[in-house]
Design a protein around this motif. Structure first.
Motif, PDB file in Angstrom:
ATOM      1  N   PRO A 154      -4.165   0.835 -11.134  1.00 43.59           N
ATOM      2  CA  PRO A 154      -4.809   0.172  -9.995  1.00 43.59           C
ATOM      3  C   PRO A 154      -3.792  -0.041  -8.880  1.00 43.59           C
ATOM      4  CG  PRO A 154      -4.489  -1.365 -11.803  1.00 43.59           C
ATOM      5  CD  PRO A 154      -4.065  -0.020 -12.308  1.00 43.59           C
ATOM      6  N   GLU A 155      -4.266   0.096  -7.668  1.00 38.10           N
ATOM      7  CA  GLU A 155      -3.381  -0.116  -6.520  1.00 38.10           C
ATOM      8  C   GLU A 155      -4.230  -0.407  -5.290  1.00 38.10           C
ATOM      9  OE1 GLU A 155      -1.342   3.384  -4.848  1.00 38.10           O
ATOM     10  OE2 GLU A 155      -2.199   4.496  -6.534  1.00 38.10           O
ATOM     11  N   TRP A 156      -3.601  -1.015  -4.306  1.00 35.45           N
ATOM     12  CA  TRP A 156      -4.306  -1.428  -3.097  1.00 35.45           C
ATOM     13  C   TRP A 156      -4.774  -0.239  -2.260  1.00 35.45           C
ATOM     14  CZ3 TRP A 156      -6.183  -5.951  -3.464  1.00 35.45           C
ATOM     15  CH2 TRP A 156      -5.500  -6.944  -4.175  1.00 35.45           C
ATOM     16  N   ALA A 157      -4.152   0.917  -2.408  1.00 39.15           N
ATOM     17  CA  ALA A 157      -4.577   2.111  -1.667  1.00 39.15           C
ATOM     18  C   ALA A 157      -6.024   2.475  -1.986  1.00 39.15           C
ATOM     19  CB  ALA A 157      -3.655   3.281  -1.993  1.00 39.15           C
ATOM     20  N   LEU A 158      -6.520   2.087  -3.148  1.00 34.59           N
ATOM     21  CA  LEU A 158      -7.897   2.391  -3.539  1.00 34.59           C
ATOM     22  C   LEU A 158      -8.921   1.743  -2.613  1.00 34.59           C
ATOM     23  CD1 LEU A 158      -7.499   2.144  -7.408  1.00 34.59           C
ATOM     24  CD2 LEU A 158      -7.924   4.218  -6.069  1.00 34.59           C
ATOM     25  N   LEU A 159      -8.519   0.726  -1.875  1.00 38.41           N
ATOM     26  CA  LEU A 159      -9.438   0.095  -0.927  1.00 38.41           C
ATOM     27  C   LEU A 159      -9.844   1.043   0.201  1.00 38.41           C
ATOM     28  CD1 LEU A 159      -7.909  -3.470  -0.696  1.00 38.41           C
ATOM     29  CD2 LEU A 159     -10.179  -2.870  -1.563  1.00 38.41           C
ATOM     30  N   ALA A 160      -9.111   2.132   0.386  1.00 36.08           N
ATOM     31  CA  ALA A 160      -9.478   3.105   1.418  1.00 36.08           C
ATOM     32  C   ALA A 160     -10.861   3.694   1.157  1.00 36.08           C
ATOM     33  CB  ALA A 160      -8.429   4.213   1.489  1.00 36.08           C
ATOM     34  N   VAL A 161     -11.246   3.799  -0.105  1.00 34.29           N
ATOM     35  CA  VAL A 161     -12.553   4.377  -0.445  1.00 34.29           C
ATOM     36  C   VAL A 161     -13.698   3.469   0.020  1.00 34.29           C
ATOM     37  CG1 VAL A 161     -14.040   5.163  -2.327  1.00 34.29           C
ATOM     38  CG2 VAL A 161     -11.604   5.772  -2.313  1.00 34.29           C
ATOM     39  N   PRO A 162     -13.754   2.185  -0.375  1.00 29.78           N
ATOM     40  CA  PRO A 162     -14.850   1.359   0.144  1.00 29.78           C
ATOM     41  C   PRO A 162     -14.750   1.130   1.649  1.00 29.78           C
ATOM     42  CG  PRO A 162     -13.363   0.035  -1.191  1.00 29.78           C
ATOM     43  CD  PRO A 162     -12.963   1.471  -1.378  1.00 29.78           C
TER      44      PRO A 162
ATOM     45  N   ILE B   8       0.835  -1.200   0.000  1.00 29.65           N
ATOM     46  CA  ILE B   8       0.000   0.000   0.000  1.00 29.65           C
ATOM     47  C   ILE B   8       0.870   1.251   0.000  1.00 29.65           C
ATOM     48  CG2 ILE B   8      -1.653   1.344   1.369  1.00 29.65           C
ATOM     49  CD1 ILE B   8      -2.745  -1.412   2.328  1.00 29.65           C
ATOM     50  N   ARG B   9       0.547   2.175  -0.903  1.00 32.31           N
ATOM     51  CA  ARG B   9       1.154   3.504  -0.864  1.00 32.31           C
ATOM     52  C   ARG B   9       0.325   4.321   0.120  1.00 32.31           C
ATOM     53  NH1 ARG B   9       1.960   6.892  -5.526  1.00 32.31           N
ATOM     54  NH2 ARG B   9      -0.185   6.451  -6.105  1.00 32.31           N
ATOM     55  N   TRP B  10       0.934   4.702   1.231  1.00 37.87           N
ATOM     56  CA  TRP B  10       0.181   5.243   2.357  1.00 37.87           C
ATOM     57  C   TRP B  10      -0.328   6.662   2.152  1.00 37.87           C
ATOM     58  CZ3 TRP B  10      -2.180   2.380   5.596  1.00 37.87           C
ATOM     59  CH2 TRP B  10      -1.753   1.052   5.714  1.00 37.87           C
ATOM     60  N   LEU B  11       0.401   7.508   1.503  1.00 37.46           N
ATOM     61  CA  LEU B  11      -0.091   8.869   1.282  1.00 37.46           C
ATOM     62  C   LEU B  11      -1.364   8.862   0.422  1.00 37.46           C
ATOM     63  CD1 LEU B  11       0.513  11.722   2.144  1.00 37.46           C
ATOM     64  CD2 LEU B  11       1.954  11.972   0.133  1.00 37.46           C
ATOM     65  N   PRO B  12      -1.388   8.159  -0.714  1.00 36.38           N
ATOM     66  CA  PRO B  12      -2.652   8.074  -1.464  1.00 36.38           C
ATOM     67  C   PRO B  12      -3.773   7.405  -0.652  1.00 36.38           C
ATOM     68  CG  PRO B  12      -0.837   7.433  -2.869  1.00 36.38           C
ATOM     69  CD  PRO B  12      -0.281   7.573  -1.472  1.00 36.38           C
ATOM     70  N   ALA B  13      -3.451   6.365   0.117  1.00 39.12           N
ATOM     71  CA  ALA B  13      -4.486   5.681   0.902  1.00 39.12           C
ATOM     72  C   ALA B  13      -5.123   6.634   1.913  1.00 39.12           C
ATOM     73  CB  ALA B  13      -3.895   4.465   1.617  1.00 39.12           C
TER      74      ALA B  13
END
Length: 171
Positions: A100-108, A38-43
Protein backbone atom coordinates in the motif's frame (compact mmCIF):
# COMPACT_ATOMS: atom_id res chain seq x y z
CA UNK A 1 -24.23 8.22 -19.72
CA UNK A 2 -22.07 11.16 -20.66
CA UNK A 3 -22.12 14.72 -19.48
CA UNK A 4 -24.47 15.81 -22.26
CA UNK A 5 -26.91 12.88 -22.06
CA UNK A 6 -27.32 12.23 -18.37
CA UNK A 7 -30.85 10.92 -18.67
CA UNK A 8 -31.41 12.70 -15.40
CA UNK A 9 -32.90 16.10 -14.96
CA UNK A 10 -30.19 18.78 -14.81
CA UNK A 11 -30.70 19.16 -11.06
CA UNK A 12 -30.27 15.45 -10.44
CA UNK A 13 -27.16 15.38 -12.63
CA UNK A 14 -25.66 18.23 -10.58
CA UNK A 15 -26.43 16.35 -7.35
CA UNK A 16 -24.69 13.22 -8.70
CA UNK A 17 -21.66 15.31 -9.64
CA UNK A 18 -21.63 16.88 -6.16
CA UNK A 19 -21.48 13.42 -4.58
CA UNK A 20 -18.52 12.46 -6.78
CA UNK A 21 -16.89 15.78 -5.88
CA UNK A 22 -16.99 14.81 -2.20
CA UNK A 23 -14.95 11.69 -3.05
CA UNK A 24 -12.56 13.79 -5.12
CA UNK A 25 -12.11 16.24 -2.25
CA UNK A 26 -11.39 13.44 0.23
CA UNK A 27 -8.91 11.63 -2.02
CA UNK A 28 -7.22 14.90 -2.99
CA UNK A 29 -7.01 16.00 0.64
CA UNK A 30 -5.29 12.76 1.60
CA UNK A 31 -2.99 13.06 -1.40
CA UNK A 32 -1.97 16.59 -0.42
CA UNK A 33 -1.62 15.67 3.26
CA UNK A 34 0.87 12.94 2.31
CA UNK A 35 2.58 14.87 -0.49
CA UNK A 36 6.09 14.13 0.80
CA UNK A 37 5.40 10.38 1.02
CA UNK A 38 4.19 9.95 -2.57
CA UNK A 39 6.28 8.04 -5.09
CA UNK A 40 5.69 10.25 -8.11
CA UNK A 41 6.46 7.90 -10.99
CA UNK A 42 3.89 5.30 -9.83
CA UNK A 43 1.38 8.09 -9.04
CA UNK A 44 1.68 9.54 -12.56
CA UNK A 45 1.47 6.09 -14.14
CA UNK A 46 -1.57 5.14 -12.06
CA UNK A 47 -3.27 8.40 -13.00
CA UNK A 48 -2.53 8.07 -16.74
CA UNK A 49 -3.10 4.35 -17.42
CA UNK A 50 -6.88 4.80 -17.23
CA UNK A 51 -6.99 7.17 -20.22
CA UNK A 52 -4.02 5.71 -22.09
CA UNK A 53 -5.86 2.39 -22.34
CA UNK A 54 -9.49 3.40 -21.93
CA UNK A 55 -10.03 6.77 -23.57
CA UNK A 56 -7.32 7.81 -26.02
CA UNK A 57 -7.65 4.86 -28.44
CA UNK A 58 -11.43 5.39 -28.73
CA UNK A 59 -11.09 9.16 -29.07
CA UNK A 60 -8.57 8.74 -31.89
CA UNK A 61 -10.81 6.20 -33.64
CA UNK A 62 -13.86 8.45 -33.22
CA UNK A 63 -12.13 11.53 -34.61
CA UNK A 64 -10.71 9.55 -37.54
CA UNK A 65 -14.09 8.03 -38.38
CA UNK A 66 -15.92 9.95 -41.12
CA UNK A 67 -19.34 9.07 -39.69
CA UNK A 68 -18.55 8.74 -35.97
CA UNK A 69 -19.07 4.96 -36.01
CA UNK A 70 -16.42 3.04 -34.08
CA UNK A 71 -16.22 -0.58 -32.92
CA UNK A 72 -17.88 -1.39 -29.61
CA UNK A 73 -14.51 -2.59 -28.32
CA UNK A 74 -13.55 1.04 -27.71
CA UNK A 75 -16.61 1.49 -25.48
CA UNK A 76 -15.72 -1.69 -23.60
CA UNK A 77 -12.14 -0.45 -23.10
CA UNK A 78 -13.39 2.92 -21.85
CA UNK A 79 -15.93 1.38 -19.48
CA UNK A 80 -13.48 -1.22 -18.21
CA UNK A 81 -10.77 1.31 -17.42
CA UNK A 82 -13.19 3.87 -15.94
CA UNK A 83 -15.00 1.39 -13.70
CA UNK A 84 -14.59 1.66 -9.96
CA UNK A 85 -14.61 -2.14 -9.90
CA UNK A 86 -11.60 -2.58 -12.18
CA UNK A 87 -9.84 0.37 -10.54
CA UNK A 88 -10.42 -1.22 -7.14
CA UNK A 89 -8.94 -4.45 -8.44
CA UNK A 90 -5.85 -2.60 -9.73
CA UNK A 91 -5.42 -0.85 -6.37
CA UNK A 92 -5.94 -4.09 -4.42
CA UNK A 93 -3.47 -6.03 -6.58
CA UNK A 94 -0.91 -3.21 -6.33
CA UNK A 95 -1.28 -3.06 -2.55
CA UNK A 96 -0.93 -6.86 -2.29
CA UNK A 97 1.98 -7.29 -4.72
CA UNK A 98 3.91 -4.05 -4.21
CA UNK A 99 2.46 -2.71 -0.98
CA UNK A 100 0.00 0.00 0.00
CA UNK A 101 1.16 3.51 -0.75
CA UNK A 102 -0.22 7.01 -1.12
CA UNK A 103 0.42 7.01 -4.89
CA UNK A 104 -2.62 4.72 -5.20
CA UNK A 105 -4.83 7.74 -4.53
CA UNK A 106 -4.14 8.81 -8.12
CA UNK A 107 -6.68 6.20 -9.27
CA UNK A 108 -9.73 7.51 -7.34
CA UNK A 109 -8.60 11.10 -8.01
CA UNK A 110 -8.76 10.37 -11.74
CA UNK A 111 -12.14 8.61 -11.62
CA UNK A 112 -13.79 11.01 -9.14
CA UNK A 113 -12.41 13.95 -11.13
CA UNK A 114 -13.83 12.61 -14.39
CA UNK A 115 -17.26 12.14 -12.83
CA UNK A 116 -17.43 15.31 -10.75
CA UNK A 117 -15.54 17.91 -12.79
CA UNK A 118 -16.39 16.70 -16.30
CA UNK A 119 -19.62 14.76 -15.71
CA UNK A 120 -18.23 11.67 -17.46
CA UNK A 121 -19.97 8.40 -16.78
CA UNK A 122 -19.63 4.97 -18.35
CA UNK A 123 -20.42 5.02 -22.09
CA UNK A 124 -23.35 3.02 -23.51
CA UNK A 125 -23.05 1.79 -27.10
CA UNK A 126 -25.95 3.93 -28.33
CA UNK A 127 -24.42 7.36 -27.75
CA UNK A 128 -21.49 9.00 -29.54
CA UNK A 129 -18.09 8.16 -28.03
CA UNK A 130 -17.45 11.88 -27.62
CA UNK A 131 -20.34 13.70 -25.93
CA UNK A 132 -22.99 15.12 -28.24
CA UNK A 133 -26.40 16.23 -27.07
CA UNK A 134 -28.96 13.85 -28.56
CA UNK A 135 -32.34 15.01 -29.91
CA UNK A 136 -33.96 12.02 -28.16
CA UNK A 137 -32.58 13.26 -24.84
CA UNK A 138 -34.02 16.73 -25.49
CA UNK A 139 -37.39 15.13 -26.19
CA UNK A 140 -37.12 13.11 -22.97
CA UNK A 141 -36.37 16.25 -20.94
CA UNK A 142 -39.34 18.05 -22.50
CA UNK A 143 -41.52 15.05 -21.59
CA UNK A 144 -40.18 14.75 -18.04
CA UNK A 145 -40.03 18.43 -17.14
CA UNK A 146 -42.80 19.86 -19.33
CA UNK A 147 -40.41 22.63 -20.35
CA UNK A 148 -37.98 23.28 -23.21
CA UNK A 149 -34.69 21.45 -22.78
CA UNK A 150 -32.25 23.36 -20.58
CA UNK A 151 -28.52 23.47 -21.25
CA UNK A 152 -26.64 20.41 -19.97
CA UNK A 153 -25.67 20.43 -16.31
CA UNK A 154 -22.49 22.45 -15.93
CA UNK A 155 -22.16 22.99 -19.69
CA UNK A 156 -23.14 25.72 -22.13
CA UNK A 157 -23.35 23.44 -25.19
CA UNK A 158 -26.49 23.69 -27.23
CA UNK A 159 -28.50 20.67 -28.34
CA UNK A 160 -27.42 18.93 -31.54
CA UNK A 161 -29.98 19.34 -34.34
CA UNK A 162 -31.53 16.06 -35.47
CA UNK A 163 -29.93 16.35 -38.92
CA UNK A 164 -26.42 16.31 -37.42
CA UNK A 165 -26.78 13.41 -35.01
CA UNK A 166 -24.90 10.34 -36.13
CA UNK A 167 -24.64 6.70 -35.17
CA UNK A 168 -21.65 5.80 -33.10
CA UNK A 169 -20.91 2.14 -33.03
CA UNK A 170 -20.57 -0.72 -35.43
CA UNK A 171 -23.20 -3.36 -34.78
Amino acid sequence: MDQLNTFDTPTTARLHRAEWFAGLALASGLFIAHWDEIRWLPAIGLFLYIDLIGYIPGAIAYHRSPDGRIPKAYYVLYNSMHSLLSAGLVVALWAWLIGPEWALLAVPIHLFGDRSLFGNQLKPFGVPFEPKRLPAFDALLREVTGRPSPAPAGRADSPVPAATSRPTSVA
